[in-house]
Enzyme design. Structure first.
Site, PDB file in Angstrom:
ATOM      1  N   GLN A   1     -55.002 -45.857  -7.597  1.00 37.20           N
ATOM      2  CA  GLN A   1     -54.926 -46.319  -8.983  1.00 37.20           C
ATOM      3  C   GLN A   1     -56.123 -45.825  -9.788  1.00 37.20           C
ATOM      4  O   GLN A   1     -57.257 -45.898  -9.332  1.00 37.20           O
ATOM      5  CB  GLN A   1     -54.873 -47.849  -8.993  1.00 37.20           C
TER       6      GLN A   1
ATOM      7  N   GLN B   1     -57.514 -54.346   3.954  1.00 41.42           N
ATOM      8  CA  GLN B   1     -57.830 -53.475   2.817  1.00 41.42           C
ATOM      9  C   GLN B   1     -57.884 -54.191   1.470  1.00 41.42           C
ATOM     10  O   GLN B   1     -58.713 -53.880   0.621  1.00 41.42           O
ATOM     11  CB  GLN B   1     -56.820 -52.321   2.748  1.00 41.42           C
TER      12      GLN B   1
ATOM     13  N   HIS C   1     -60.189 -55.548  -3.970  1.00 41.43           N
ATOM     14  CA  HIS C   1     -61.106 -55.218  -2.877  1.00 41.43           C
ATOM     15  C   HIS C   1     -62.306 -56.168  -2.836  1.00 41.43           C
ATOM     16  O   HIS C   1     -63.452 -55.747  -2.674  1.00 41.43           O
ATOM     17  CB  HIS C   1     -61.557 -53.750  -2.972  1.00 41.43           C
TER      18      HIS C   1
ATOM     19  N   SER D   1     -57.658 -46.444  -1.426  1.00 41.97           N
ATOM     20  CA  SER D   1     -56.948 -47.676  -1.796  1.00 41.97           C
ATOM     21  C   SER D   1     -55.435 -47.485  -1.646  1.00 41.97           C
ATOM     22  O   SER D   1     -54.943 -47.301  -0.549  1.00 41.97           O
ATOM     23  CB  SER D   1     -57.355 -48.114  -3.210  1.00 41.97           C
ATOM     24  N   LEU D   2     -54.680 -47.507  -2.747  1.00 40.02           N
ATOM     25  CA  LEU D   2     -53.231 -47.279  -2.678  1.00 40.02           C
ATOM     26  C   LEU D   2     -52.899 -45.991  -1.919  1.00 40.02           C
ATOM     27  O   LEU D   2     -51.909 -45.924  -1.185  1.00 40.02           O
ATOM     28  CB  LEU D   2     -52.671 -47.236  -4.107  1.00 40.02           C
TER      29      LEU D   2
ATOM     30  N   ARG E   1     -47.208 -55.161  -2.809  1.00 35.49           N
ATOM     31  CA  ARG E   1     -48.656 -55.102  -3.039  1.00 35.49           C
ATOM     32  C   ARG E   1     -48.954 -55.050  -4.534  1.00 35.49           C
ATOM     33  O   ARG E   1     -49.828 -55.763  -5.031  1.00 35.49           O
ATOM     34  CB  ARG E   1     -49.223 -53.864  -2.344  1.00 35.49           C
TER      35      ARG E   1
END
Length: 286
Positions: free
Chosen positions: A11, A238, A189, A89-90, A114
């Protein structure tokens, strides 16, 4: 033989019009229709919407996942394959797809949920910091409740995450060249995502993972592994754990990777890679 790593952005790398060339290709129609059935909306329509719907978390994450996995499929059709994979991340979901840990539909179903959970999170703030003293920053984070280092991207660029008050407190007490508050609803996060992470855990528990076909370097632990149970455990951590991207870059150097290919829109990750690993050969496929 040249060792290659494929890396996948998350993202923040999205942009209006991304994937346009892919969406026009007739052989991808079936996969795009499958994505629309899972999501209940059209990837191509959201990506091209002039009102920038693509920057809303609910849409950003599935759109990035679909575009990046389609690019992975193209590269594999051309006979290309990596020695290692990692995603920011993603992007870690795309890395797991590229490594054969789960199929397209499974990955998109996980990413959809998610995105929904993260989009519904509120009461948090994230800020990107560029140009700072690492020791001073760490000292202030340790002194301040409800804020953590969310993304350790490079020695010169990180993201902190926490309550708005805690983020403001840290920014007020450090010297930083530039600080940019991110347009996100929640403190991604960080431990403030614990409720969303618990809900997501229930979904992950039901999903079978395969052993990876190539080693994956995870966000919360950059040690490469192909073990399915370990990869799932790391993915579980995560949402509340830090993205240790700087360590991933260093690990790829230690593994003697000579070429890194960023697959997806933009060149954020190759830029970070170059700062940490200056001798690497970089390529972008978007």
């Amino acid at each position: 033989m040249t060792k290659t790593a494929w890396i996948f952005p998350g993202q923040g790398s999205q942009k209006i019009g991304m994937g346009a060339g892919l969406f026009e290709q007739s052989d991808l129609k079936t996969k795009l229709e499958l994505a629309e059935n899972i999501l209940g909306w059209s990837i191509s329509e959201i990506c091209s919407d002039p009102e920038d719907k693509i920057s809303k978390t609910l849409y950003t994450q599935p759109c990035l996942y679909v575009v990046e996995t389609l690019l992975v499929d193209r590269l594999k059709q051309e006979g290309q394959s990596p020695d290692y994979v990692a995603g920011h991340s993603l992007g870690e979901y795309v890395a797991l797809y590229a490594a054969g840990v789960f199929d397209f539909e499974t990955g998109l179903t996980l990413v959809k949920r998610r995105a929904e959970l993260m989009d519904s999170a509120d009461g948090g703030q994230m800020a990107a910091l560029i140009g700072f003293n690492s020791e001073q920053l760490q000292e202030q984070i340790q002194k301040t409740d409800n804020v953590v280092l969310a993304n350790d991207n490079s020695a010169a660029q990180v993201v902190i995450s926490g309550t708005p008050e805690a983020v403001d407190q840290v920014l007020a007490n450090i010297k930083v060249k530039r600080a940019v508050k991110l347009n996100v609803s929640g403190a991604f996060h960080s431990p403030l995502m614990a409720e969303a992470a618990t809900e997501f855990q229930r979904i992950l528990d039901e999903i079978p993972f395969n052993n990876a076909q190539v080693p994956v370097l995870s966000n919360v632990d950059p040690t490469p592994t192909t073990d399915a149970s370990l990869l799932k455990q790391r993915l579980t951590q995560q949402m509340t754990g830090s993205v240790r991207w700087r360590e991933i870059c260093l690990q790829l150097s230690e593994l003697e990777v000579q070429q890194v290919v960023e697959i997806g829109p933009g060149n954020v990750l190759t830029g970070l890679m170059k700062r940490t690993f200056p001798e690497i050969v970089l390529q972008n496929i978007s």
